[in-house]
Design an enzyme around this catalytic site. Structure first.
Site, short mmCIF file in Angstrom:
data_model
loop_
_atom_site.label_atom_id
_atom_site.label_comp_id
_atom_site.label_asym_id
_atom_site.label_seq_id
_atom_site.Cartn_x
_atom_site.Cartn_y
_atom_site.Cartn_z
N SER A 46 -33.25 -39.02 -11.31
CA SER A 46 -32.33 -38.60 -10.26
C SER A 46 -30.86 -38.87 -10.57
CB SER A 46 -32.71 -39.25 -8.93
OG SER A 46 -32.87 -40.64 -9.09
N HIS A 102 -37.29 -34.44 -7.50
CA HIS A 102 -36.16 -33.56 -7.84
C HIS A 102 -36.58 -32.37 -8.70
CE1 HIS A 102 -32.79 -35.91 -6.26
NE2 HIS A 102 -33.48 -36.98 -6.62
N LYS A 134 -36.20 -32.75 0.23
CA LYS A 134 -35.19 -32.15 -0.64
C LYS A 134 -35.39 -30.62 -0.62
CE LYS A 134 -35.11 -36.36 -3.51
NZ LYS A 134 -34.14 -37.17 -2.76
#
Ligand SMILES: Cc1ncc(COP(=O)(O)O)c(C=O)c1O
Length: 394
Positions: free
Chosen positions: A184, A212, A243
């Site tokens: 990240s 991610h 996310k």
């Protein structure tokens, strides 16, 4: 009344302010998107959210959440095994398993919880854990909560070190390799093909946190595992719904039926904590469907990432290389990263600066993150801000 604790805590806070690492919450007065209205600032361009596919305020994601809320209410008011579960949880878990290429999936209220469920539950008295030094804090804490027979923190993506450590572990140990899919703070990818090969050679289990990567990488957005052509080859994937997949909150573990069943029986964040609110389950499910129905979202995210990397380089910045939608620019000292992020905010661009202890001393950075929701004019305005803050003051 000020207690002794309050004054000790006050000194700790003063130290953070002096070190310029004190964090403020900036208040948003509009939904998350390419541009938000920020209290005291007006409109700013957002280059710091994980809203990779721009779905956080998508009308269909919002509508699905409202319908879930209206149909099921706020929640079960208890944990799932005590008070039942809702149909949208099962539907979401089926969709997450299909997305991840695994037999089953189980949701949690966050990926933080999912990691803290998986690692301690799968650690027995023989287990040796192998964990990348740059793994996310939730993995670090999950390892701390486990009581493995052995723990190896290997240098970042150092496959020789990982291979040597696996070879040195007792033959009959249960071996868990833990890695982020996309790191990240660096934005780089785990060397998954090598990790999977080493795991096979040493009878180890691979756990990838792809928070991610999912919704960003792979031909259809299935993440780092798809990017490397390894769907069905990675034992356990954890991820977030906070996310790309809707942006609300929530996490999951995708794995075999047996592993998910054991997590349902034994993992403490499942046994002692409420389920995902149905509104979040419904929104996340719609977000996954939208990602699969509208491949142009992924295409736009990739085009924006490629274009903004090039624009930054042209403007004299040296972003770290990477294939994900995270574009870190190393600045050096923490105070400089925070100052750069403040100057950018003055110019109407919201990018967060990160310093020690989140990243190693001397590698403070601003972390630019791309979104499919950003239009070319947003990128043009943003790069103008980057250009303007790099010019010496007149
Ligand atoms: C790699 C990684 N894992 C886990 C998390 C935690 O996710 P959640 O917000 O769902 O707890 C994050 C969030 O920053 C992350 O970047």
């Amino acid at each position: 009344m000020t207690t002794t604790l309050d004054s000790q805590v006050g000194s700790e806070l003063d130290a953070l302010r002096e070190a310029r690492t004190y964090k403020r919450f900036l208040t948003l007065e509009s939904p998350q998107g390419p541009v938000v209205r920020m209290e005291g600032r007006g409109e700013v361009i957002v280059l710091s959210s994980n809203n990779y596919l721009g779905l956080a305020a998508h009308p269909e994601v919002v509508r699905a959440g409202i319908e879930g809320l209206e149909r099921y209410g706020a929640g079960t008011a208890s944990v799932r095994f005590i008070c039942g579960t809702f149909a949208p949880h099962h539907e979401l878990e089926r969709a997450l398993a299909d997305l991840s290429g695994t037999e089953a999936a189980l949701t949690y209220v966050s990926c933080w919880n999912a990691n803290e469920a998986v690692v301690p539950t799968l650690t027995d008295e023989t287990t040796v854990i192998f964990t990348d030094e740059l793994n996310h804090a939730s993995i670090i804490d999950a390892v701390r909560l486990s009581r493995p027979a052995g723990k190896v923190i290997y240098p970042h993506s150092d496959m020789t070190a990982l291979g040597d450590a696996l070879a040195a572990a007792p033959r009959d140990a249960r071996k868990l390799i833990l890695t982020d899919g996309v790191f990240s703070m660096e934005g780089d990818l785990a060397k998954l093909p090598e990790i999977v090969e080493l795991a096979r050679a040493h009878d180890a289990t691979v756990v990838v946190d792809d928070s991610h990567g999912v919704g960003v990488l792979g031909e259809t957005g299935r993440g780092t595992v798809e990017h490397f052509g390894l769907l069905g080859e990675v034992d356990i994937i954890t991820g977030t719904l906070g996310k790309a997949l809707g942006g609300a909150a929530g996490g999951y573990v995708a794995a075999s039926e047996e592993v998910c069943d054991l997590l349902q029986q034994r993992s403490r964040p499942q046994l002692f904590s409420n389920a995902l609110p149905p509104t979040v389950a419904c929104s996340a499910l719609r977000a996954i469907e939208l990602m699969l129905e509208q491949p142009e979202l992924l295409a736009r995210l990739r085009e924006n990432t490629r274009a903004f990397r090039a624009m930054l380089s042209e403007a004299g910045y040296s972003p770290l290389d990477g294939e994900a939608a995270i574009i870190p620019i190393i600045v050096g000292e923490t105070a400089d990263a925070i100052a750069l992020s403040e100057r950018l905010l003055d110019e109407g661009v919201f990018v967060t600066g990160f310093g020690f202890p989140v990243v190693p001393e001397g590698t403070a950075r601003v972390r630019v993150q791309m979104s499919a929701a950003l239009e070319p004019e947003h990128l043009d305005r943003a790069i103008e801000a980057f250009r303007s803050v790099s010019r010496p003051p007149r």
